[in-house]
Design an enzyme around this catalytic site. Structure first.
Site, mmCIF file in Angstrom:
data_model
loop_
_atom_site.group_PDB
_atom_site.id
_atom_site.type_symbol
_atom_site.label_atom_id
_atom_site.label_comp_id
_atom_site.label_asym_id
_atom_site.label_seq_id
_atom_site.Cartn_x
_atom_site.Cartn_y
_atom_site.Cartn_z
ATOM 1 N N GLY A 39 43.046 23.956 31.988
ATOM 2 C CA GLY A 39 42.612 25.335 32.181
ATOM 3 C C GLY A 39 42.546 26.052 30.847
ATOM 4 O O GLY A 39 43.473 25.961 30.038
ATOM 5 N N GLY A 44 45.631 29.426 29.134
ATOM 6 C CA GLY A 44 45.367 28.124 28.544
ATOM 7 C C GLY A 44 44.836 28.194 27.128
ATOM 8 O O GLY A 44 45.291 27.456 26.241
ATOM 9 N N HIS A 265 43.313 43.431 47.014
ATOM 10 C CA HIS A 265 42.943 44.503 46.087
ATOM 11 C C HIS A 265 42.191 45.591 46.840
ATOM 12 O O HIS A 265 41.244 45.304 47.570
ATOM 13 C CB HIS A 265 42.067 43.937 44.969
ATOM 14 C CG HIS A 265 41.960 44.825 43.771
ATOM 15 N ND1 HIS A 265 41.359 46.068 43.821
ATOM 16 C CD2 HIS A 265 42.359 44.654 42.487
ATOM 17 C CE1 HIS A 265 41.403 46.620 42.617
ATOM 18 N NE2 HIS A 265 42.008 45.781 41.795
ATOM 19 N N SER A 283 37.011 47.632 39.394
ATOM 20 C CA SER A 283 38.302 47.727 38.712
ATOM 21 C C SER A 283 39.191 48.837 39.248
ATOM 22 O O SER A 283 38.736 49.929 39.595
ATOM 23 C CB SER A 283 38.066 47.965 37.220
ATOM 24 O OG SER A 283 39.271 48.290 36.570
ATOM 25 N N ARG A 336 48.727 48.440 44.627
ATOM 26 C CA ARG A 336 47.594 47.904 45.378
ATOM 27 C C ARG A 336 47.922 47.615 46.838
ATOM 28 O O ARG A 336 47.083 47.824 47.713
ATOM 29 C CB ARG A 336 47.097 46.621 44.684
ATOM 30 C CG ARG A 336 46.477 46.910 43.333
ATOM 31 C CD ARG A 336 46.169 45.640 42.576
ATOM 32 N NE ARG A 336 45.490 45.966 41.319
ATOM 33 C CZ ARG A 336 45.122 45.057 40.420
ATOM 34 N NH1 ARG A 336 45.393 43.789 40.635
ATOM 35 N NH2 ARG A 336 44.506 45.421 39.320
ATOM 36 N N HIS A 407 42.431 39.073 46.182
ATOM 37 C CA HIS A 407 42.187 39.147 44.747
ATOM 38 C C HIS A 407 43.088 38.222 43.930
ATOM 39 O O HIS A 407 42.618 37.336 43.234
ATOM 40 C CB HIS A 407 42.383 40.597 44.286
ATOM 41 C CG HIS A 407 42.226 40.802 42.814
ATOM 42 N ND1 HIS A 407 41.079 40.444 42.144
ATOM 43 C CD2 HIS A 407 43.063 41.326 41.880
ATOM 44 C CE1 HIS A 407 41.211 40.746 40.854
ATOM 45 N NE2 HIS A 407 42.414 41.264 40.675
ATOM 46 N N ARG A 441 51.582 42.331 42.493
ATOM 47 C CA ARG A 441 51.349 42.526 41.059
ATOM 48 C C ARG A 441 50.812 43.921 40.792
ATOM 49 O O ARG A 441 49.878 44.374 41.460
ATOM 50 C CB ARG A 441 50.351 41.486 40.530
ATOM 51 C CG ARG A 441 50.008 41.705 39.054
ATOM 52 C CD ARG A 441 49.096 40.625 38.520
ATOM 53 N NE ARG A 441 47.756 40.673 39.069
ATOM 54 C CZ ARG A 441 46.789 41.501 38.670
ATOM 55 N NH1 ARG A 441 47.033 42.408 37.738
ATOM 56 N NH2 ARG A 441 45.588 41.440 39.208
ATOM 57 N N LEU A 447 46.563 40.033 32.789
ATOM 58 C CA LEU A 447 46.208 39.692 31.410
ATOM 59 C C LEU A 447 47.463 39.648 30.544
ATOM 60 O O LEU A 447 47.610 38.790 29.666
ATOM 61 C CB LEU A 447 45.219 40.712 30.851
ATOM 62 C CG LEU A 447 43.889 40.849 31.603
ATOM 63 C CD1 LEU A 447 43.035 41.948 30.984
ATOM 64 C CD2 LEU A 447 43.124 39.535 31.591
#
Length: 644
Positions: A39, A44, A265, A283, A336, A407, A441, A447
């Site tokens: 990945g 990765g 999401h 987003s 969320r 999501h 999350r 990220l």
């Protein structure tokens, strides 16, 4: 026994102390080790570039034609970091606390604190790589807010943050490829893990262009393969995203943790029909300035759905800004899972919008009036354009229609504090592991975790493992384990290619997705989950008896690729149902209708479920074995989440 290997000592000192206590590999010896990275998304690519820069020999594998195709590019809104540039009260501990609370107190404290601690380094590294973060008038990097926080800590590059961060990591990776320290294998899919004396020592891959089955040896294997949201068929994930590498490793001994923790999401373009193969994420950053609402009455909603009135015709007094009404402290920026359940509640009440009635509004009229269209366009222009291209509706002139969709997956391969799985020498990074997000999350943390694991954690922890091997000898590529595993992979491929039934692979995948969404989606019950288990078992029999796999192995064969992935999704789906059935509490993204407060919020059962559920594969068609890692909270108090 599950040993999380969390270091002793105060929370804020654990990582620094642990780094000092780990063994190091000197530069000359690093050149003798080979690490396989499966990945090449953010986790990765950053891991491979960092390890190669240190001197290790690295091989990378991805099923795309370039690492730039990794799904990390789809994380649009931003990346969290506790820089406190806004001087609004942020700190490493507050980011840690928000993440623990946002995950509904189902994450390991030490891992989450380390994530918050290294977040500040991530931003510095990415700026140095040239990532074009937005800046405010004084020249500092700009921030915006995301759900589950009352401070502005999210760094962003318009609505394409993931893409820009991936380009930074990809550039670092390319540098090492040119130097010869990384050998890149694109269009290669990992199909199995090779173990020697219980340790991960290689992988079996298929060249997706020629069909050639290859063996690759290494001293350690890093899984950086993302999440498993496509078990639902319709999700915001790219269509190629799959669980195969992680699932095949699971069947070789890597425990799978908390598979039922799936994030729905709230800010996605609604489903329009059975013709769709994926859904599109808008987003979460849009909830900074967009206001979520539905009409106050079913009668007005019915007029909207029939087209007899437009959204602009609805007076302010007839609008229900339900997130602002129910959660005044956080408003539209609740986490969320909370936003998603409330949107479903409005639709179930008959007040949904759009022709289908399965949507709510995200309205920017107030933001445009307050800030001006140019400012809104500068912040979100590419997202608005994407919405327009897909729906043929102009969000500058009328509200967006949004609805929750699958999501992100908080569950994943179980790892200890060093990111090592229950198979020595096998690591899992980023969304592939379970470690940082608990049951939900927070936005802009994906990220952060991927880059934290790749740039700042794995270079230390994999080095400690290699230093303790006691040998610098290369892995024997002629060891019988490679030939045996390769033979098993080829046999499975031949079985798949022999299937000449009447159902397409997509037929089976869609049916699995419907079962999962209906019974293991936003709301779950013991009765529904029990029914789902039986349906999935029947679907598995149908797959192996009546699916049709076209073509041959020795060619580009997407039918074969899909078949292997869907077979794994079916098995994973059954485990997700088992995990959801076992956890008879509500927490984060796992909402059991039998366990809710009087106000309809998730009701945890801390006395019985304050643990990580880690499942061990026990053999084909056997029930998996549950292991529990007890979660100890020494720095935060377990309380019922409130965003009011």
């Amino acid at each position: 026994m599950l040993d999380s290997k969390v270091p002793a000592g105060p929370l804020a000192e654990k990582w620094s102390k642990h780094k000092f206590e780990m063994k190091l590999v000197n530069p000359a010896n690093k050149r003798k080790f080979t690490v396989l990275v499966v990945g090449t998304g953010l986790a990765g690519a950053s891991a491979a570039a960092s390890l190669a820069e240190l001197g290790y020999n690295v091989k990378t594998f991805c099923y795309q034609d370039s690492p730039r195709r990794a799904h990390s590019i789809a994380a649009q809104g931003g990346i969290n970091a506790a820089k406190n540039y806004q001087n609004d009260g942020d700190s490493v501990f507050r980011l840690f606390y928000d993440t623990i609370k946002g995950g509904d107190y189902r994450a390991r404290e030490a891992n989450v604190y380390r994530l918050a601690e290294v977040s500040v380094n991530i931003i510095d590294q990415c700026v140095a790589q040239g990532v074009p973060f937005a800046r405010e008038y004084g020249g500092l990097l700009d921030n915006r807010s995301f759900g589950g926080a009352q401070v502005s800590r999210t760094f962003y590059a318009r609505g394409q943050t993931g893409q820009q961060l991936l380009l930074g990591a990809y550039s670092a990776l390319n540098r090492q490829i040119k130097k010869g320290k990384v050998k890149s294998y694109t269009r290669h899919e990992m199909l199995d893990l090779v173990k020697i004396d219980g340790h991960a020592r290689g992988i079996i891959t298929r060249d997706m262009v020629t069909g050639k089955i290859e063996s690759h040896e290494g001293h350690a294997v890093l899984l950086c393969t993302g999440g498993y949201g496509n078990v639902f068929f319709l999700s915001t994930n790219a269509m190629g995203c799959n669980v195969t590498a992680a699932w095949r490793a699971h069947k070789r001994g890597a425990y799978f943790a908390n598979p039922c923790y799936t994030q729905i999401h709230p800010t996605c373009i609604p489903v329009t029909g059975d013709h769709q193969s994926k859904l599109t994420l808008m987003s979460e950053s849009l909830r900074n300035d967009g206001r979520v609402w539905v009409p106050k009455t079913k009668e007005i909603s019915e007029k909207l759905r029939s087209g007899s009135i437009n959204p602009a015709d609805i007076k302010e007094d007839d609008r229900d800004y339900f997130l602002e009404r129910k959660y005044p402290s956080f408003g539209n920026l609740v986490p969320r899972d909370v936003a998603s359940r409330n949107a479903k509640e409005m639709v179930d009440d008959g007040r949904g919008v759009g022709k289908s009635g399965v949507a709510v509004f995200l309205d920017f009229a107030d933001a445009i009036k307050r800030l001006g269209k140019d400012t809104v366009e500068a912040k979100y222009g590419n997202l608005f354009d994407m919405y327009y291209q897909i729906t043929d509706e102009n969000p500058y002139e009328q509200p967006m229609r949004i609805y929750p969709a699958v999501h992100y997956t908080m569950g994943g391969v179980w790892v200890d504090y060093n990111l090592m799985t229950t198979v020595p020498g096998l690591y899992a990074l980023g969304e592939c592991n379970f470690s940082d997000h608990g049951a939900n999350r927070l936005g802009a943390s994906a990220l952060m975790q991927g880059l934290s694991d790749g740039y700042f954690v794995i270079p230390f922890t994999v080095g400690d493992y290699l230093a303790n091997l006691g040998s610098f000898a290369p892995i024997d590529k002629n060891h019988p384990a490679f030939e045996q595993t390769r033979k098993e992979v080829e046999e499975k491929i031949n079985v798949l290619l022999s299937l000449k039934g009447s159902k397409t692979i997509d037929d089976i995948h869609k049916e699995l997705g419907k079962i999962m969404w209906e019974y293991c989606g936003m709301a779950r019950t013991a009765e529904g989950l029990t029914k789902a288990k039986g349906l999935i078992q029947n679907l598995k029999k149908e797959f192996w008896s009546d699916v049709r796999v076209l073509g041959e192995n020795e060619e580009l064969n997407m039918s074969l690729e899909k078949a292997g992935r869907v077979a794994d999704f079916i098995e994973l789906g059954e485990l997700m149902v088992d995990d959801a059935l076992n956890r008879s509490e509500s927490c984060g993204g796992h909402f059991r209708l039998e366990s809710q407060t009087e106000e309809g919020e998730a009701k945890r059962d801390d006395e019985n479920f304050t643990y990580v559920a880690a499942w061990e594969f026990a053999g084909e068609n056997q029930e998996e074995v549950l292991h529990k890692e007890e979660l100890i909270f020494e720095n935060v108090k377990l309380t019922q989440r409130s965003y009011k």
